[in-house]
Design an enzyme around this catalytic site. Structure first.
Site, PDB file in Angstrom:
ATOM      1  CE  LYS A 106     -45.796  15.965  35.076  1.00 34.66           C
ATOM      2  NZ  LYS A 106     -44.663  16.720  34.514  1.00 34.66           N
TER       3      LYS A 106
ATOM      4  CB  SER B 191     -42.765  17.172  37.660  1.00 34.21           C
ATOM      5  OG  SER B 191     -43.015  17.617  36.335  1.00 34.21           O
ATOM      6  CB  SER B 192     -43.140  13.036  33.812  1.00 34.93           C
ATOM      7  OG  SER B 192     -43.356  14.305  33.247  1.00 34.93           O
TER       8      SER B 192
ATOM      9  CB  ILE C 125     -41.232  23.322  32.532  1.00 34.96           C
ATOM     10  CG1 ILE C 125     -41.269  24.799  32.117  1.00 34.96           C
ATOM     11  CG2 ILE C 125     -41.066  23.150  34.030  1.00 34.96           C
ATOM     12  CD1 ILE C 125     -42.491  25.545  32.572  1.00 34.96           C
ATOM     13  N   GLY C 126     -38.056  21.726  32.681  1.00 36.12           N
ATOM     14  CA  GLY C 126     -36.680  21.844  33.160  1.00 36.12           C
ATOM     15  C   GLY C 126     -35.974  20.491  33.112  1.00 36.12           C
ATOM     16  N   GLY C 127     -36.710  19.486  32.583  1.00 32.92           N
ATOM     17  CA  GLY C 127     -36.183  18.130  32.513  1.00 32.92           C
ATOM     18  C   GLY C 127     -37.194  17.098  32.962  1.00 32.92           C
ATOM     19  CB  SER C 128     -40.717  17.491  34.064  1.00 29.62           C
ATOM     20  OG  SER C 128     -40.397  18.448  35.047  1.00 29.62           O
TER      21      SER C 128
END
Length: 573
Positions: free
Chosen positions: A132, A207-208, A228-231
């Site tokens: 990433k 985000s990934s 950090i929240g589901g990324s």
């Protein structure tokens, strides 16, 4: 004279703004030009390789699972060079279709030469690995999709990249991310929007998301993302991949940039975790086994020296599995709930014990614990990262909310008071999130997270659970919609607050019947947000449907064990 002075000042401001914007545009154009030149150079290198070595093995190599590929490389029946260039060629094709790559890593050729000289072959010998954007690689930028991060290349490899190289892996590409990483879509003003390889109208998640699109498209066999929240889990859900978010401190995050600061120096009670993404669970397990080695424990002494427990992962003992198909906060589309029900039935039929489980107080966790962690200062630190930048359209609602002065937010809260029940049940707007107004309040907030973790673990132990099966957000959203539904991520966010290992496994695809049932979906209150979710996931027939598997902290092997069991049963079905 005063009027002339005023007009002159206004004109000067307009000119200054225009010049600033032009400067930003130039930096962005330069970054895109550098990326495009890198793509051309890599395409030329692949072409030169193909002139020497025909592509008759391409499909066979790309279809090999990671475990089989590592075996073939170690025994010498496949050469690392052939495998690397096969994946480089495929990555070029996939990024042309989806815009998933931010940059190729030309030093992959040096790493190839290096591993061929080594006497010891690591567990990932000859495996091309994608990483990433913000995971540090020496000589390359970690941009987070932000103009202010386009200046200085990283001075040394992150610990994770060093360990991957030590194990014989070849990092070959860095993948695209949403601007500031705070979004589960995948686009930024510099490098543009990444698309889902299965349907170009859909997002790969974030985000990934660059990792998700590249691996799902066949251009990488193993990738490293962050969560950090589901990324990691959301792109895995949207793209039909397996992804693991470990306990945050299980893998080193040293020299990994997050919002223009080093992750390790960021004091937050909801930490960021790095983890693997791949096409099957065995690949995740092999990656964890490779990373949890003496090299990592020596390079980063803050990582507990706990090697991978193969015995737990390989065990066939029946599991006691807690399950739920809704968290009572943001009702998910029918197909995601169906996935949990079907998986529960399959696990039960396979001899495991299934126990109903209800996670406590999710609205409170979402608003008072998770979002308050990131907006404790009213979002000022987050706004700072956009200084001298063009804000991505999908982030504008959140950015504009954060810009509202405190008095404005108080007035807004007063106006919205008649809707207090709805806001408590399903808060959607960062403008109404309470902030920490003193150090004492901040400490209290940290304490409340610990109290909740203790409460959750007590409930888990009361039921004597080994693991939990639960839903994950999906199927893939239409591009642009994730920015409108920030708080739809409650299913994944919970396990960031708890810092539990959690992974995602694809088990099914969206059917025509699911699409018909979606037409009747009313969510929680049939409010504008429920209707937006309905629009976001519509038109998804044939797209992947996944479930989420969870274990207690430091029990990644047990989490992977459940994921493997789920994967095996879904493939049999």
């Amino acid at each position: 004279a005063a009027l002339i002075l005023l007009c002159g000042s206004a004109a000067a401001v307009v000119v200054w703004k225009w010049l600033s914007r032009r400067q930003i545009q130039k930096k962005m154009e330069e970054a895109r030009r550098t990326r495009d030149e890198g793509v051309k150079k890599m395409a030329k290198a692949v072409q030169q390789f193909r002139e020497q070595v025909p592509s008759d093995q391409t499909d066979a190599i790309l279809s090999l699972p990671l475990l089989e590929l590592t075996g073939r490389l170690r025994e010498g029946s496949l050469s690392p060079k052939t495998v690397l260039y096969t994946y480089l060629e495929k990555a070029l094709e996939v990024t042309q279709q989806t815009n998933c790559l931010r940059h190729f890593i030309p030093e992959c050729e040096e790493q190839l030469q290096k591993i061929q000289r080594q006497r010891e072959k690591g567990l990932l010998y000859g495996i091309p690995v994608s990483i990433k954007d913000h995971i540090g690689h020496k000589g390359h930028l970690s941009t987070c999709g932000l103009v202010q991060c386009l200046g200085t290349p990283v001075q040394e490899d992150s610990v994770l990249v060093k360990v991957l190289k030590r194990q014989g892996a070849i990092p070959f590409a860095m993948t695209n991310v949403p601007q500031s990483l705070f979004n589960y879509d995948c686009g930024n003003p510099i490098f543009g929007q990444t698309l889902n390889p299965f349907n170009h109208q859909k997002s790969p998640g974030g985000s990934s998301g660059g990792e998700g699109a590249l691996i799902a498209g066949g251009g990488s066999i193993l990738g490293i993302g962050s969560d950090i929240g589901g990324s990691i889990r959301l792109p895995s859900s949207f793209c039909g991949l397996c992804g693991l978010k470990p306990t945050a401190e299980r893998l080193s995050a040293w020299h990994t940039r997050l919002l223009n600061v080093d992750i390790c120096s960021r004091p937050t009670p909801v930490p960021c975790a790095l983890g693997p993404m791949a096409r099957d669970v065995d690949s995740l397990a092999l990656c964890m086994k490779a990373l949890l080695c003496q090299e990592m424990f020596q390079l980063d002494p803050t990582v507990p020296p706990i090697p991978f427990d193969e015995e737990v992962y390989s065990s066939s003992a029946p599991l006691r599995v807690g399950y739920y198909n809704t968290d009572g906060y943001f009702p998910l589309p029918p197909c995601m709930r169906r996935a949990v029900q079907e998986t529960r039935g399959a696990l039960q039929a396979a001899g495991h014990q299934l126990v109903p489980f209800s996670p406590p107080r999710i609205p409170y966790v979402m608003t008072e614990l998770f979002l308050k962690t990131f907006f404790a200062d009213g979002g000022r630190a987050w706004l700072d990262v956009f200084t001298g930048d063009i804000v991505d359209p999908s982030l504008k609602p959140q950015v504009n909310c954060c810009k509202i002065p405190r008095l404005g937010k108080k007035l807004l809260a007063l106006i919205l008071k008649p809707l207090q029940f709805l806001l408590l049940l399903k808060l959607k707007n960062v403008a109404t999130i309470s902030t920490c107004r003193s150090v004492k309040e901040m400490w209290n907030h940290h304490h409340q997270i610990q109290v909740y973790r203790t409460e959750f673990i007590a409930r888990w132990r009361e039921l004597q659970l080994d693991v939990v099966l639960c839903p994950v957000l999906g199927p893939a959203f239409t591009t642009g919609y994730p920015g409108k539904l920030l708080t739809a991520i409650s299913s994944t966010m919970l396990y960031n607050v708890l810092n539990f290992p959690a992974g995602v496994v694809p088990v099914s695809t969206v059917t025509e019947a699911d699409e018909e049932e979606l037409k009747l979906y009313q969510g929680c209150c049939d409010d504008p947000w429920d209707r937006t979710l309905k629009q976001a996931v519509a038109g998804a027939v044939g797209l992947p449907v996944a479930v989420q598997c969870v274990a207690l902290p430091w029990r990644e092997e047990l989490c992977l064990r459940l994921m493997k069991e789920v994967e095996t049963l879904s493939r049999e079905k």
